[in-house]
Design a protein around this motif. Structure first.
Motif, mmCIF file in Angstrom:
data_model
loop_
_atom_site.group_PDB
_atom_site.id
_atom_site.type_symbol
_atom_site.label_atom_id
_atom_site.label_comp_id
_atom_site.label_asym_id
_atom_site.label_seq_id
_atom_site.Cartn_x
_atom_site.Cartn_y
_atom_site.Cartn_z
ATOM 1 N N UNK A 324 13.486 -26.331 23.261
ATOM 2 C CA UNK A 324 13.203 -26.519 24.677
ATOM 3 C C UNK A 324 11.712 -26.511 24.993
ATOM 4 N N UNK A 325 10.899 -26.270 23.984
ATOM 5 C CA UNK A 325 9.459 -26.252 24.213
ATOM 6 C C UNK A 325 8.956 -25.012 24.906
ATOM 7 N N UNK A 326 9.718 -23.925 24.843
ATOM 8 C CA UNK A 326 9.279 -22.664 25.444
ATOM 9 C C UNK A 326 8.466 -21.933 24.377
ATOM 10 N N UNK A 327 7.227 -22.365 24.222
ATOM 11 C CA UNK A 327 6.380 -21.890 23.138
ATOM 12 C C UNK A 327 4.945 -21.701 23.614
ATOM 13 N N UNK A 328 4.195 -20.955 22.840
ATOM 14 C CA UNK A 328 2.791 -20.695 23.155
ATOM 15 C C UNK A 328 1.911 -21.864 22.718
ATOM 16 N N UNK A 329 0.644 -21.814 23.111
ATOM 17 C CA UNK A 329 -0.204 -22.994 22.973
ATOM 18 C C UNK A 329 -0.505 -23.387 21.533
ATOM 19 N N UNK A 330 -0.345 -22.466 20.562
ATOM 20 C CA UNK A 330 -0.650 -22.818 19.174
ATOM 21 C C UNK A 330 0.288 -23.871 18.617
ATOM 22 N N UNK A 331 1.486 -24.018 19.208
ATOM 23 C CA UNK A 331 2.435 -25.019 18.725
ATOM 24 C C UNK A 331 2.864 -25.973 19.840
ATOM 25 N N UNK A 332 2.096 -26.000 20.909
ATOM 26 C CA UNK A 332 2.420 -26.864 22.037
ATOM 27 C C UNK A 332 1.502 -28.073 22.041
ATOM 28 N N UNK A 333 2.073 -29.270 22.131
ATOM 29 C CA UNK A 333 1.244 -30.475 22.161
ATOM 30 C C UNK A 333 0.414 -30.531 23.448
#
Length: 373
Positions: A324-333
């Motif tokens: 769902x893309x509920x992730x921190x900025x290190x793995x967020x495009x």
């Protein structure tokens, strides 16, 4: 069931990510009717500041009297940048491994489909990668005799291994392979090092007890190359302390972020579970560190306690957060759409406690008061 868990937040982002792992464990406790009792302890730079020692005796006692240990991170730049410092945070972790005889480090390495684009390696190279690194943790050059000449111009670090030290981790690696793809790769440097020759001889003899397991040998230079060119070939990697340290960190690029790599350090009576990302002081207190490695470490902790269904619930929650893309900025495009450390933890906890709710609509995500509505 009731379990006592020693909690060592440590330094830098350690306290922040451990808090999210505790949220996941508390959600598991609620969903599966367990009780987790947390006993907090000091280790590292924070321990030096409060007690003068990186590993207080109280911490050792708390760990010995716990069912498992959940650990955050260790290290502080003020020690990293001072080569003359005689007391360092990392000494505490090394001493704790010795005190508890945590001789086997296990690091799972997995390529998540939703994050393959984050890795510098090509999709076709890493897709489907899923292996374990079994690293011996209490022997070798890190614990051997260290000397510096009086004139300060000559130094030595001695690497020592015994058959017993090699034997106990080898059995664990082969037993792990029995439950997987039935392949063990021994990484050594037996063409040069006497300790590696002892490793190869000992592992070869033990392999005869596991006829269903394929044993492969690789020199460390070849192994590090194949980790990058063909990581799917590996199932269980078995190696000594120094090589394991290098290989397991190199393997983190496969997942696309160190913030996704969990680990366990196992002994006969104790076990410690930690993310591999370190203290990352630049992010301390900013609510932007990736907590998933710490949460996955909590999942490994549950596996160690025999709570496999509960561990699977954490793994599913992590995979859902990535999907769902509920992730921190290190793995967020798109950095502007990144999620905070605490909100990732909230989502994981909500998913675990509501995983059987058939009315839950995961297309509706509210990143405010609650992550799931």
């Amino acid at each position: 069931m009731k379990y006592t868990i020693a909690v060592i937040p440590g330094d830098g982002i350690g306290p922040e990510v451990v808090d999210q792992a505790k949220k996941a464990l508390d959600a598991v406790a609620e969903a599966y009717d367990h009780i987790f009792l947390y006993k907090e302890a000091l280790l590292g730079a924070c321990a030096i500041e409060k007690t003068g020692y990186p590993l207080p005796q109280e911490t050792i006692d708390i760990c010995r009297n716990s069912d498992a240990i959940l650990y955050g991170a260790i290290g502080d730049p003020k020690y990293d940048n001072d080569p003359s410092a005689r007391i360092r945070p990392e000494q505490g972790l090394l001493q704790l491994r010795k005190e508890l005889d945590l001789y086997c480090n296990v690091r799972p390495v997995k390529a998540y489909d939703n994050l393959i684009h984050n890795s510098p390696l090509k999709r076709e190279v890493i897709k489907g990668t899923d292996f374990l690194v079994y690293r011996e943790l209490t022997g070798g050059i890190y614990f051997g005799k260290k000397e510096l000449s009086e004139d300060g111009k000559t130094a030595s670090d001695v690497s020592v291994y015994t058959v017993d030290e090699i034997t106990r981790i080898t059995h664990l690696a082969f037993k792990a392979a029995q439950k997987r793809k039935k392949k063990v790769t021994l990484v050594d440097e037996s063409n040069v090092l006497e300790t590696s020759r002892l490793w190869r001889k000992t592992v070869t003899e033990i392999a005869k007890l596991y006829p269903e397991i394929t044993l492969e040998y690789l020199f460390v230079a070849n192994a590090t190359m194949q980790l990058i060119t063909n990581p799917k070939k590996f199932d269980v990697i078995l190696t000594e302390n120094l090589f394991g340290d290098i290989i397991s960190d190199e393997a983190s690029v496969i997942s696309g972020s160190k913030g996704l790599i969990a680990s366990s350090s196992i002994g006969e009576e104790n076990a410690l579970f930690e993310p591999i990302h370190g203290s990352y002081f630049e992010a301390k207190g900013k609510d932007l560190a990736n907590p998933l490695a710490s949460i996955l470490s909590a999942g490994m902790l549950l596996q160690h306690l025999g709570l496999n269904e509960e561990a699977d619930a954490i793994e599913r929650a992590v995979e859902k957060s990535l999907a769902l893309g509920i992730t921190t900025k290190d793995i967020k495009r798109k950095i502007q759409n990144a999620t905070t450390t605490s909100k990732v933890g909230d989502f994981i906890a909500d998913y675990i406690t509501n995983q059987d709710d058939s009315n839950m609509n995961f297309k509706n995500i509210h990143m405010g008061q609650s992550t799931i509505i």
